[in-house]
Scaffold this active site. Structure first.
Site, PDB file in Angstrom:
ATOM      1  N   GLY A 100       2.641  -1.529  -3.162  1.00 54.60           N
ATOM      2  CA  GLY A 100       1.702  -2.306  -2.349  1.00 54.60           C
ATOM      3  C   GLY A 100       0.555  -1.445  -1.857  1.00 54.60           C
ATOM      4  O   GLY A 100       0.046  -1.636  -0.751  1.00 54.60           O
TER       5      GLY A 100
ATOM      6  N   TYR B 139      13.170 -13.450   6.507  1.00 55.09           N
ATOM      7  CA  TYR B 139      12.416 -12.191   6.640  1.00 55.09           C
ATOM      8  C   TYR B 139      13.244 -11.163   7.411  1.00 55.09           C
ATOM      9  O   TYR B 139      13.359 -10.003   6.991  1.00 55.09           O
ATOM     10  CB  TYR B 139      11.097 -12.451   7.365  1.00 55.09           C
ATOM     11  CG  TYR B 139      10.269 -11.203   7.581  1.00 55.09           C
ATOM     12  CD1 TYR B 139       9.709 -10.511   6.499  1.00 55.09           C
ATOM     13  CD2 TYR B 139      10.040 -10.701   8.861  1.00 55.09           C
ATOM     14  CE1 TYR B 139       8.955  -9.368   6.697  1.00 55.09           C
ATOM     15  CE2 TYR B 139       9.276  -9.561   9.068  1.00 55.09           C
ATOM     16  CZ  TYR B 139       8.746  -8.895   7.976  1.00 55.09           C
ATOM     17  OH  TYR B 139       7.996  -7.752   8.177  1.00 55.09           O
TER      18      TYR B 139
ATOM     19  N   GLY C  53      -3.593  -3.061   3.208  1.00 54.32           N
ATOM     20  CA  GLY C  53      -2.789  -2.895   4.405  1.00 54.32           C
ATOM     21  C   GLY C  53      -2.265  -1.490   4.617  1.00 54.32           C
ATOM     22  O   GLY C  53      -2.969  -0.498   4.415  1.00 54.32           O
TER      23      GLY C  53
ATOM     24  N   SER D 248      10.972  -3.470   9.779  1.00 54.65           N
ATOM     25  CA  SER D 248      10.217  -4.216  10.788  1.00 54.65           C
ATOM     26  C   SER D 248      11.078  -4.376  12.032  1.00 54.65           C
ATOM     27  O   SER D 248      12.314  -4.391  11.954  1.00 54.65           O
ATOM     28  CB  SER D 248       9.843  -5.595  10.247  1.00 54.65           C
ATOM     29  OG  SER D 248       9.448  -6.472  11.287  1.00 54.65           O
TER      30      SER D 248
ATOM     31  N   ASN E 153      -2.501  -1.353  -2.677  1.00 51.20           N
ATOM     32  CA  ASN E 153      -3.852  -1.912  -2.784  1.00 51.20           C
ATOM     33  C   ASN E 153      -4.386  -2.452  -1.460  1.00 51.20           C
ATOM     34  O   ASN E 153      -5.561  -2.777  -1.343  1.00 51.20           O
ATOM     35  CB  ASN E 153      -3.883  -3.028  -3.833  1.00 51.20           C
ATOM     36  CG  ASN E 153      -2.911  -4.140  -3.508  1.00 51.20           C
ATOM     37  OD1 ASN E 153      -1.716  -3.980  -3.709  1.00 51.20           O
ATOM     38  ND2 ASN E 153      -3.410  -5.259  -2.998  1.00 51.20           N
TER      39      ASN E 153
ATOM     40  N   GLY F 254      -0.088   0.203   2.918  1.00 53.04           N
ATOM     41  CA  GLY F 254      -0.003   0.988   1.684  1.00 53.04           C
ATOM     42  C   GLY F 254      -1.318   1.648   1.330  1.00 53.04           C
ATOM     43  O   GLY F 254      -1.347   2.817   0.917  1.00 53.04           O
TER      44      GLY F 254
END
Length: 308
Positions: A23, A179, A27, A152, A25, A29
């Site tokens: 990830g 989640y 946020g 999280s 690309n 990451g």
């Protein structure tokens, strides 16, 4: 818990080291890729969309023309993609110093991955479990390598329901419930991996981190909800930037003083924002029986045997 002050200035040179950021690309990451590249690492920017990955690469190169970044496609909801990524990586690179399992989805409507898994558990946990297993050979060959799983605060309300792990047919499915389960799975995996590493006498460290309240597009599935709109102004004040949210994961990946099996997050009120420090997960994250059961179930579901 360590409240020791830390900043990216303390990261040593990462020259000749190889890092993977899933990830990468956007946020958290994207921020991690930038920092690792600034420190001289060769960074594999793994992105579901090759186009968005290339756009991220170009944006970083504008600021840092010397950045060594290899954009590679990786779709964590497709085990064939995970296997192909791993195959290509191992053919090109003969070390792996940092595996930052960052990519994820949050509170999505009920849906399935290509392989038939509930998509939040499938992407957030099972895809990364398989990826780590397939790359473990390279991690073993690299002294003092790191695996970092991004969890999280939502894990604190999570439970692992082995009788309804996939919410089959949408039975009992609630976006936040699924989640939270996936984020607890991240921690059970992290700590079980460290136990197995220790038993095998390996130098790898398995760490976890969470970003607190970071301003990324992860919450895009809830942003149009009435309550979110009402709280939006408050949330903006108590959350932090994507860069600051990325720091716990970056510290977990690079701080040589950390012992294995640590969990990092922001130091502030309710761990929403602040400096990256060692924090405490909920006690159940250390449950050995659930961790072992989840490990075996993850191997069965993915068909990938973990070599440790």
């Amino acid at each position: 818990m360590s409240q020791q002050a830390w900043s990216v200035d303390q990261i040593p040179s990462l020259k000749d080291k190889v890092a993977i950021v899933t990830g990468g690309n956007g946020g958290l990451g994207f921020e991690a890729v930038k920092v690792f590249a600034e420190k001289g690492a060769t960074v594999i920017l793994a992105s579901k969309s090759l186009e968005r990955g290339e756009e991220a690469y170009e944006a970083i190169r504008k600021e840092n023309p010397n950045a060594i970044i290899d954009v590679m496609p990786l779709d964590l909801q497709d085990l064939d993609s995970v296997k192909e990524f791993s195959r290509i990586f191992k053919a090109k690179y003969f070390r792996l110093d940092i595996l930052l399992n960052n990519a994820g989805v949050m509170t999505t409507p009920y849906g399935k991955t290509k392989d038939g898994f509930e998509q939040q558990l499938g992407i957030n946990h099972l895809g990364h479990f398989a990826l780590t297993a397939l790359l473990f050979e390279r991690l073993k060959e690299t002294e003092q390598s790191r695996v970092v799983n991004i969890s999280s605060n939502a894990h604190k309300s999570g439970t692992i329901d082995f009788d309804n792990l996939m919410f089959e047919g949408g039975r009992g499915y609630k976006p936040m419930k699924a989640y939270s389960q996936s984020k607890l799975a991240n921690l059970l995996f992290t700590f079980e991996l460290q136990r197995r590493i220790d038993q095998a006498g390996l130098s790898i460290k398995s760490e976890a981190a969470h970003p607190g309240g970071a301003q990324t597009n992860l919450a895009r599935h809830v942003e149009d909800k009435f309550l979110y709109k009402m709280l939006e102004g408050v949330l903006t004040r108590v959350t932090q930037s994507a860069y600051d949210g990325a720091l716990p994961g970056i510290r977990a990946a690079t701080d040589s003083s950390l012992e294995g099996g640590r969990y990092l997050g922001p130091s502030g009120f309710m761990e929403m924002k602040g400096d990256p420090v060692v924090v405490a997960p909920k006690t159940h994250a250390y449950d050995v029986m659930d961790a072992d059961l989840l490990w075996k179930e993850s191997e069965r579901l993915t068909g990938v045997k973990f070599p440790v």
